[in-house]
Write an enzyme that holds these catalytic residues in place. Structure first.
Site, PDB file in Angstrom:
ATOM      1  N   LYS A 149      40.850  43.090  34.861  1.00 24.62           N
ATOM      2  CA  LYS A 149      39.489  42.811  35.220  1.00 24.62           C
ATOM      3  C   LYS A 149      39.054  44.111  36.282  1.00 24.62           C
ATOM      4  CE  LYS A 149      37.747  38.674  35.750  1.00 24.62           C
ATOM      5  NZ  LYS A 149      37.860  37.570  36.281  1.00 24.62           N
TER       6      LYS A 149
HETATM    7  C1  E4P Z   1      35.108  35.534  35.546  1.00 29.77           C
HETATM    8  O1  E4P Z   1      35.162  36.782  35.389  1.00 29.77           O
HETATM    9  C2  E4P Z   1      34.471  35.381  36.978  1.00 29.77           C
HETATM   10  O2  E4P Z   1      35.526  35.504  37.774  1.00 29.77           O
HETATM   11  C3  E4P Z   1      34.186  33.745  37.053  1.00 29.77           C
HETATM   12  O3  E4P Z   1      34.065  33.228  35.954  1.00 29.77           O
HETATM   13  C4  E4P Z   1      33.081  33.456  38.032  1.00 29.77           C
HETATM   14  O4  E4P Z   1      32.777  32.210  38.193  1.00 29.77           O
HETATM   15  P1  E4P Z   1      31.787  31.537  39.076  1.00 29.77           P
HETATM   16  O5  E4P Z   1      30.413  31.912  39.193  1.00 29.77           O
HETATM   17  O6  E4P Z   1      31.967  30.153  38.804  1.00 29.77           O
HETATM   18  O7  E4P Z   1      32.608  31.743  40.229  1.00 29.77           O
END
Ligand code: E4P
Length: 227
Positions: free
Chosen positions: A86
């Site tokens: 990522k």
């Molecule tokens: C995914 O890439 C993100 O890291 C994650 O889903 C963010 O989720 P949140 O807004 O519940 O922290």
């Protein structure tokens, strides 16, 4: 639409994997901070649990492109195939994505996506997935589902192969909306998996069937008790 678990707790991942059709796990630095310790201890345990066929998304945390590239190589070297790195969809991230596309076969998930154009640029830089943060976009006063739909339209209008892995959900309705438009994947916190089937009408229908069966067969009897 693939379903992934957005969590790093081994016991939770194990439970959800037993109960639901899961294609993999996503993590982010915040999720890993809740476990603490060496992040690779956690990530290796997740990889061992889900197997090498499943997708595992792990975020690089460097700010500069070359450092992100180095981190990406390091992450995939340790966690193996089907590991998606990522990378934030920001200029240094775009540069890192282009370098990785030219120099490696590393799969990239462009993360922290809040706008359709961020997704478009990440796709052009070779990202395999882009991750729009549905609920966080909603909380900013915009419409996370609409942004995700627009990203899908942009990819299709430009014949781009990049898939969407929608993230940041706070309720199962948001997941339903995206399954209707056919995004590639969603990543859900464990509570959202349970919320999908948390409906008293469903539970009551099933309990009524069991009670009717026991009314003539006897308490705790099942079909196994008959030939
Ligand atoms: C995914 O890439 C993100 O890291 C994650 O889903 C963010 O989720 P949140 O807004 O519940 O922290």
């Amino acid at each position: 639409m693939k379903l992934l678990i957005d969590d790093a707790r081994i016991d939770e991942i194990e439970k959800i994997c037993e109960l639901f059709p899961v294609a993999g796990v996503t993590t982010n630095p915040t999720i890993l901070s809740r476990i603490g310790g060496n992040p690779f201890d956690t990530l290796k345990a997740i990889r061992e649990l889900i197997g090498e066929e499943a997708d595992l998304h792990v975020q690089a945390v460097s700010r500069r492109a070359q450092d992100i590239v180095d981190e990406a190589n390091h992450i995939v070297k340790i966690l193996g195939v089907n590991t998606f790195v990522k990378i934030p969809a920001l200029p240094e991230g775009f540069k890192a994505m282009k370098t990785l596309l030219e120099t490696s076969e590393i799969l990239v998930t462009a993360t922290a996506v809040y706008t359709p154009m961020q997704a478009f640029i990440a796709g052009q830089c070779g990202a395999a997935y882009v991750a729009p943060y549905v609920n966080r976009i909603d909380n900013m006063g915009f419409d996370g589902i609409r942004v995700t739909r627009e990203i899908k339209e942009i990819f299709s209008a430009n014949a781009m192969e990049t898939e969407i892995i929608a993230a940041s959900f706070k309720n199962s309705q948001q997941v339903l909306e995206l399954s209707r438009c056919g995004v590639g994947a969603v990543t859900l916190a464990p509570e959202i998996f349970y919320a999908i089937v948390n409906n008293s009408a469903i539970n009551s229908a099933v309990e009524n069937f069991i009670a009717d069966f026991e009314s003539f067969a006897g308490k705790d009897k099942t079909m196994l008790d008959f030939q």
